[in-house]
Design an enzyme around this catalytic site. Structure first.
Site, PDB file in Angstrom:
ATOM      1  N   GLY A 122       0.832  -1.202   0.000  1.00  0.00           N
ATOM      2  CA  GLY A 122       0.000   0.000   0.000  1.00  0.00           C
ATOM      3  C   GLY A 122       0.864   1.248   0.000  1.00  0.00           C
TER       4      GLY A 122
ATOM      5  N   GLY B 261      35.092 -18.088  15.672  1.00  0.00           N
ATOM      6  CA  GLY B 261      35.293 -18.046  14.226  1.00  0.00           C
ATOM      7  C   GLY B 261      36.653 -18.586  13.815  1.00  0.00           C
TER       8      GLY B 261
ATOM      9  CG  ASP C  54       1.822 -10.343   6.781  1.00  0.00           C
ATOM     10  OD1 ASP C  54       2.055 -10.641   7.955  1.00  0.00           O
ATOM     11  OD2 ASP C  54       0.829  -9.700   6.403  1.00  0.00           O
TER      12      ASP C  54
END
Ligand code: ADP
Length: 747
Positions: free
Chosen positions: A106, A563, A152
């Site tokens: 929108g 790491g 969403d």
């Protein structure tokens, strides 16, 4: 000087703040002025104080905040031409002719409407005498660029939207919690998640949590009596030993006829037909809330920076772009095409053209849906008559990585569903040497989707000498037709050794595939390893807590992350937390660097800074240790600030896998079982590794992988994420060129 306006609009989403910070800082860094427009389009229409310059410091300390600090609103006025004329007037009066819109479809449509009306509105304003000739000539067009803020994940053209990963975090956590109480009482739960036109959250959370059924708008159950089918599957699951049943329903779920399927309806069906104690949980706004996940922070940051590049490069002829993600890459696509295709998906759902809705959602979504339909089965398909049933073995190797169990579960179920025997090798290669193997049944891995660590057991043993003979004997005895190794470099090396020993041991002439799983993300052929996202979230959470501990004093933290020689975790957590600095082994640390950093810290604290975080990769430098750096800053900072050191250690390796890692593990495992089956059926015996490369999943030959590995430093020779170094650096500290008070402090 270009002036960029930025605003957030429509529904809020976690990560909007990270995007805002990136737009503001990247804009300032590129010499533009940035204006925040408060309360979305309403602020644009109102003007005045709603549109204000925003400076570097105003977006400090917001990465970890949910929502949006500049507010969002829905504006009815902007939907009218009158409102848009006011908006254009306010933009011109503030000298803004470039807009970065962070919102849903929108909001992005609204921006495009304004852009297309711009020349007409300008004429109108000039005729009315509201703008003068000079203003008329100076702003001939409006440049816009869109970032999609929507939990969403409903936008066509991008794999993921800002907020979706965080929403999945909320849902996954909730469903994990619900599963444990449901299992205790042997209950069924119906969980409603957001998504009016989009089943992404329902689908992915069902995949990530090992739920038993999911209902999504794009692909309703394909049988009329789906209620019977669902109950049949759930009760078969119970008979097979499941203690809980979880059904996830998207809020927009419908049946084939377009009738709503509500969570309450599903609850009623289950209670009546299964005679079970069923509860409904509607997650609601919890999904929107809370701190953004590590992924949402970095992804939103990267698209924010790309938006600024795009808007500064825009010309009168440029079509507005939407900045999104494709796999592991930032992409640009024409904004209105994305909006139109998104609308087409919504229309297809309304018109019950579900095939088209699924087609438009894309391959990844379709594949995930197929995967889910396999994983939720109560039992595997019966093998086809006459089918050759393979013996496929799976193991975990190297250090534990969250998501290993998820990958094993998925591999076991995919293999069983295709009619094969699935063998689990305990304790990595030691199990293969000692013939310590179990045969998996469907329910044996039922709860593994959400479990951290490795249930099979894992270690770094790489076979040598007599081991090969023992391994060959096990492979022959068990008639193993293919091997899946889930793990890090020890697993990859072992696969290579088996390949090289084929001359001596023909038993090794089987297909082998490696699935990258290590928190360090240091494997060639794969930009993303299973486990790294969980480790990053662990680091980000820990740093949040560390920061909060320092509210009352001026403090600098030196934080050491894992790491080994690979700086991935250090750099990505710098991007996600906004730390001042990340010391990487890849770049080394010089005395001059430390000198400059002391200057930077001292100047910052002299000017009111209250907190500093310096991240150090555990092997950044052999002598300039974490302790050394902390001591150095303490000594050189004097009374300006205190220094504390924090070595995060094994908390980075632990914990339940994040939804991202679970989904990645599941999708990798799916491809791996497909590969082994294909190879074994064709009597081929490639040794290969799977990985995300750019926007796709790819297979690479093990020899190729070895060529691309820097064995001394235990990392790939080329690391894609080093390209993010400059962005991380740019966002962390204002450069000297924009030290004007206004730019620094505005907002
Ligand atoms: P989202 O951006 O999350 O999809 P909305 O659909 O509510 O949220 O849109 C947010 C705002 O964008 C609206 O309140 C309105 O001001 C503006 N907008 C939406 N669609 C249009 C349109 N077609 N024309 C002009 N403005 C629009």
């Amino acid at each position: 000087m270009k002036r960029i306006g930025v605003f957030t609009s429509g529904g809020d989403a976690q990560g909007m703040n990270a995007a805002l910070r990136a737009v503001v800082r990247a804009g300032l860094d590129r010499g533009a002025e940035v204006f925040a427009i408060y309360e979305g389009y309403q602020g644009l229409v109102n003007g005045g104080d709603y549109i204000r310059p925003i400076g570097w410091n105003a977006v400090g300390g917001i990465l970890q905040m949910g929502g949006t600090i500049i507010g969002t609103a829905r504006s009815a006025e902007f939907r009218t031409r009158e409102g848009r004329v006011r908006a254009a007037y306010n933009l011109i009066k503030n000298g803004i002719d470039g807009l970065v819109v962070i919102g849903g479809d929108g909001s992005l449509t609204g921006a495009d409407v304004l852009r297309s009306e711009w020349p007409g509105i300008l004429d109108e304003l000039r005729q009315d005498g509201q703008i003068d000739e000079d203003e008329y000539a100076r702003y001939p067009h409006l440049a816009i660029v869109g970032l999609v803020g929507s939990i969403d994940n409903d936008m066509w053209g991008t794999d993921i939207t800002i907020g979706a990963d965080s929403a999945l975090h909320r849902i996954t956590y909730a469903v994990d919690c619900i599963s444990s109480t449901a299992a205790s009482h042997q209950r069924a739960f119906v969980v409603e998640v957001m998504g009016r036109n989009s089943g992404y959250l329902a689908l992915m959370s069902a995949l990530a949590t090992g739920a038993d059924w999911a209902l999504i708008p794009e692909s309703p159950p394909d049988v009329e009596n789906w209620e019977d089918k669902m109950c049949e599957v759930l009760s078969a699951g119970r008979k097979a030993g499941r203690r809980d049943s979880i059904v996830i329903v998207a809020e927009g779920a419908i049946d084939r006829n377009g009738n709503e399927i509500s969570a309450d309806y599903v609850c009623k069906v289950l209670a009546e037909r299964l005679h079970e104690d069923v509860r409904v949980t509607i997650l609601g706004h919890v999904q929107r809330g809370g701190a953004p996940s590590s992924y949402d922070r970095t992804m939103s940051t990267l698209v924010g920076v790309a938006a600024v590049e795009e808007i500064l490069g825009a010309t009168a002829d440029s079509t507005p772009q939407l900045i999104g993600m494709k796999g592991n890459r930032v992409t640009r696509l024409p904004l209105m095409e994305c909006v139109e295709k998104t609308r087409a998906i919504n229309a297809a759902i309304r018109e019950r053209n579900f095939a088209q809705a699924m087609e438009l959602r894309g391959r990844g979504f379709q594949e995930s849906f197929r995967i889910l339909r396999t994983l939720v089965r109560a039992l595997p398909h019966e093998p086809k008559p006459g089918q050759r049933r393979l013996n496929l073995a799976v193991m975990t190797a190297s250090a534990p990585a969250p998501g290993m169990n998820t990958a094993v579960r998925a591999a076991v179920r995919f293999g069983l569903d295709r009619g094969h025997h699935m063998l689990g090798i305990n304790n990595s290669f030691l199990g293969l040497i000692e013939n310590d193997i179990r045969e998996f049944g469907w329910m044996d891995v039922d709860h593994w989707a959400s479990m951290g660590g490795s249930e099979l057991g894992t270690n770094r043993h790489v076979p040598v000498g007599k081991d090969f003979y023992a391994i060959a004997r096990t492979i022959e005895e068990r008639e193993i037709d293919g091997l899946l190794i889930i793990g890090g470099w020890a697993g990859y090396t072992s696969a290579l050794h088996l390949l090289h020993e084929r001359e001596n041991f023909p038993a090794f002439d089987i297909p082998i595939i490696c699935l990258p799983a290590t928190i360090n993300n240091n494997l060639p052929g794969s930009e993303l390893s299973v486990g790294a996202d969980t480790a990053l979230n662990n680091i980000v959470d820990a740093i949040n807590k560390i920061k909060q501990s320092a509210v009352a004093s001026r403090r600098c933290f030196v934080v050491e992350v894992m790491g080994k020689y690979c700086g991935y975790l250090a750099l990505m957590s710098m991007l996600a937390t906004g730390a001042e600095r990340a010391y990487l082994n890849e770049e080394g640390v010089t005395l001059e660097d430390l000198y400059c950093d002391v200057q930077m810290l001292n100047t910052g604290f002299e000017h009111g800074k209250r907190l500093g975080v310096m991240l150090r990769n555990e092997r950044a430098h052999p002598l300039y240790t974490t302790q050394f750096m902390a001591d150095l800053f303490e000594a050189e900072g004097g009374d300006l600030y205190e220094v504390r050191m924090s070595v995060l250690g094994h908390l980075q390796q632990g914990g339940d896998p994040t939804p991202f890692d679970r989904i990645l593990a599941t999708r990798y495992a799916h491809r791996c079982i497909g590969f082994l089956e294909e190879q074994a059926s064709a009597k081929s015996s490639d040794v290969t590794c799977i990985g995300v490369q750019g926007s796709d999943y790819k297979l690479s030959d093990i020899d190729e992988i070895v060529r691309r590995y820097d064995a001394k430093h235990e990392r790939p020779k080329e690391q894609w994420w080093m390209g993010l170094r400059d962005i991380a650096q740019m966002l962390a500290q204002p450069g000297p060129q924009y030290r004007s008070k206004r730019m620094l402090a505005g907002g």
